[in-house]
Design a protein around this motif. Sequence first.
Motif, PDB file in Angstrom:
ATOM      1  N   VAL A  22       0.671  -1.159  -0.185  1.00 49.39           N
ATOM      2  CA  VAL A  22       0.094   0.030   0.020  1.00 49.39           C
ATOM      3  C   VAL A  22       0.918   1.374  -0.024  1.00 49.39           C
ATOM      4  CG1 VAL A  22      -1.898   1.370   1.137  1.00 49.39           C
ATOM      5  CG2 VAL A  22      -1.871  -1.213   1.144  1.00 49.39           C
ATOM      6  N   THR A  23       1.812   1.344   0.942  1.00 52.80           N
ATOM      7  CA  THR A  23       2.571   2.717   1.284  1.00 52.80           C
ATOM      8  C   THR A  23       3.865   2.529   0.296  1.00 52.80           C
ATOM      9  OG1 THR A  23       3.799   1.671   3.114  1.00 52.80           O
ATOM     10  CG2 THR A  23       1.734   2.871   3.455  1.00 52.80           C
ATOM     11  N   LYS A  24       4.024   1.295  -0.203  1.00 53.55           N
ATOM     12  CA  LYS A  24       5.445   1.112  -1.004  1.00 53.55           C
ATOM     13  C   LYS A  24       6.816   1.540  -0.013  1.00 53.55           C
ATOM     14  CE  LYS A  24       3.229   0.146  -4.531  1.00 53.55           C
ATOM     15  NZ  LYS A  24       3.240  -1.544  -4.866  1.00 53.55           N
ATOM     16  N   ARG A  25       6.476   1.615   1.338  1.00 55.50           N
ATOM     17  CA  ARG A  25       7.723   1.709   2.294  1.00 55.50           C
ATOM     18  C   ARG A  25       8.107   0.180   2.807  1.00 55.50           C
ATOM     19  NH1 ARG A  25       6.072   5.124   6.860  1.00 55.50           N
ATOM     20  NH2 ARG A  25       8.286   5.260   7.264  1.00 55.50           N
ATOM     21  N   LYS A  26       9.387   0.111   3.156  1.00 54.54           N
ATOM     22  CA  LYS A  26       9.745  -1.084   3.753  1.00 54.54           C
ATOM     23  C   LYS A  26       9.067  -1.235   5.219  1.00 54.54           C
ATOM     24  CE  LYS A  26      14.396  -2.223   3.693  1.00 54.54           C
ATOM     25  NZ  LYS A  26      14.090  -3.082   2.848  1.00 54.54           N
ATOM     26  N   VAL A  27       8.711  -2.612   5.156  1.00 51.03           N
ATOM     27  CA  VAL A  27       7.826  -3.211   6.120  1.00 51.03           C
ATOM     28  C   VAL A  27       8.629  -2.976   7.566  1.00 51.03           C
ATOM     29  CG1 VAL A  27       6.694  -5.229   7.119  1.00 51.03           C
ATOM     30  CG2 VAL A  27       6.340  -4.792   4.709  1.00 51.03           C
ATOM     31  N   SER A  28      10.036  -3.276   7.461  1.00 50.32           N
ATOM     32  CA  SER A  28      10.868  -3.077   8.561  1.00 50.32           C
ATOM     33  C   SER A  28      10.839  -1.854   9.134  1.00 50.32           C
ATOM     34  CB  SER A  28      12.058  -3.593   8.386  1.00 50.32           C
ATOM     35  OG  SER A  28      12.748  -2.948   7.346  1.00 50.32           O
ATOM     36  N   THR A  29      10.718  -0.785   8.181  1.00 51.50           N
ATOM     37  CA  THR A  29      10.678   0.657   8.590  1.00 51.50           C
ATOM     38  C   THR A  29       9.371   1.135   9.421  1.00 51.50           C
ATOM     39  OG1 THR A  29      12.205   1.199   6.869  1.00 51.50           O
ATOM     40  CG2 THR A  29      10.788   3.026   7.841  1.00 51.50           C
ATOM     41  N   GLU A  30       8.310   0.471   8.903  1.00 50.85           N
ATOM     42  CA  GLU A  30       7.003   0.824   9.339  1.00 50.85           C
ATOM     43  C   GLU A  30       6.684  -0.074  10.786  1.00 50.85           C
ATOM     44  OE1 GLU A  30       3.417   0.935   7.408  1.00 50.85           O
ATOM     45  OE2 GLU A  30       4.283   1.257   5.244  1.00 50.85           O
ATOM     46  N   ILE A  31       7.373  -1.064  10.763  1.00 50.88           N
ATOM     47  CA  ILE A  31       7.208  -1.866  12.048  1.00 50.88           C
ATOM     48  C   ILE A  31       8.023  -1.376  13.079  1.00 50.88           C
ATOM     49  CG2 ILE A  31       7.966  -4.012  13.314  1.00 50.88           C
ATOM     50  CD1 ILE A  31       6.921  -5.285  11.048  1.00 50.88           C
ATOM     51  N   LEU A  32       9.232  -0.736  12.831  1.00 49.29           N
ATOM     52  CA  LEU A  32      10.015  -0.075  13.671  1.00 49.29           C
ATOM     53  C   LEU A  32       9.605   1.376  14.215  1.00 49.29           C
ATOM     54  CD1 LEU A  32      13.775  -1.057  12.300  1.00 49.29           C
ATOM     55  CD2 LEU A  32      12.684  -1.661  14.371  1.00 49.29           C
ATOM     56  N   GLU A  33       8.815   2.110  13.303  1.00 49.86           N
ATOM     57  CA  GLU A  33       8.242   3.146  13.718  1.00 49.86           C
ATOM     58  C   GLU A  33       7.202   3.069  14.828  1.00 49.86           C
ATOM     59  OE1 GLU A  33       9.045   5.835   9.684  1.00 49.86           O
ATOM     60  OE2 GLU A  33       7.035   4.989  10.330  1.00 49.86           O
ATOM     61  N   ALA A  34       6.419   1.994  14.511  1.00 45.94           N
ATOM     62  CA  ALA A  34       5.060   1.721  15.357  1.00 45.94           C
ATOM     63  C   ALA A  34       5.779   0.840  16.742  1.00 45.94           C
ATOM     64  CB  ALA A  34       4.173   0.981  14.647  1.00 45.94           C
ATOM     65  N   LEU A  35       6.669   0.160  16.636  1.00 49.45           N
ATOM     66  CA  LEU A  35       7.017  -0.910  17.740  1.00 49.45           C
ATOM     67  C   LEU A  35       7.259  -0.058  19.152  1.00 49.45           C
ATOM     68  CD1 LEU A  35       7.844  -3.830  18.838  1.00 49.45           C
ATOM     69  CD2 LEU A  35      10.260  -3.199  18.058  1.00 49.45           C
TER      70      LEU A  35
END
Length: 306
Positions: free
Chosen positions: A82-95
């Motif tokens: 959906v966002t075309k961003r790295k999944v690991s980046t999105e997880i690290l931002e929310a973690l």
Amino acid sequence: MSSRAAKKVLEFIFTLFAASSAVFFLSRLAPSDPVEILLGENATFVDREALRKELKLDLTLTAQYASFLAGLLELDFGESLVTKRKVSTEILEALPHTLALGFSALLLSILAGLFSGAASAYFEGRPPDRVFGLASSVMMVSPSFLTGPVFLLFFAVSLPIFPVSGDGTALSFVLPALVLSIPASAYLGRVLRVSICEEKRKSYVLLAREKGAGNSRAFAAHMVPNSLIPFMQVAGLEFGALLTGAIITEKVFRIPGLGSLLARSVFSRDYTLITALIIVFSFIYLLGNLLADLLSPLVDPRLRDA
């Protein structure tokens, strides 16, 4: 490292590997086609094949699994559809938001569970015990989707003590942590009560009383410390349960954590992000159990040489 600790670490690694593999195979062996789900029936052949290649679904199952394991070892889950961003980046931002909420809720659960469990066991069979038992029964069946809006309406709207939504400050985590800890604290209190009541009837407690130890001293010095092993183990499991159960709480209080991220990925059918988040939640749940097992010897010295 003792043999017991080494065994627990190996069990953790094997279970995490098995859980990750199960997530992969279940997602690949599902009867529905993820490409059709994501693009719909009206998508062109070119778009379908492009997405199939992006998801590596054009490879054999063995090649897909090998690629999945390689990415897992490098903590590379690919890009969000959906966002075309790295999944690991999105997880690290929310973690960090989810960990802050989880640790806060766990701390409240442990403190409340210690107090209610010890007090209930101390007054076993008497009115305070029945009061704590009734309260824990109500708390254990209090879902966060019900208690969350009630607490929000009362403590953030009617009495504006706390912020309405998660703004990243320490104060914004108080209400959601309290809501999330209600069932867990009741369960931990019951676990401790049962454990202490079992210790009460053991011979060493009777011997301590015969040697002149008062009821309060025997309770605090012998019964409670020896009852903490099952309490700690359940608390470790509850940490993982608190994080996985934070999905509704994060949505109610608008906390941008892993729970909110999972809810968003499910609604947007972000196949890659959903898979990664399930693995992360599995890791956190198993890690909580491992830490509880490794910290148990600090409470019970008999486990140190095992």
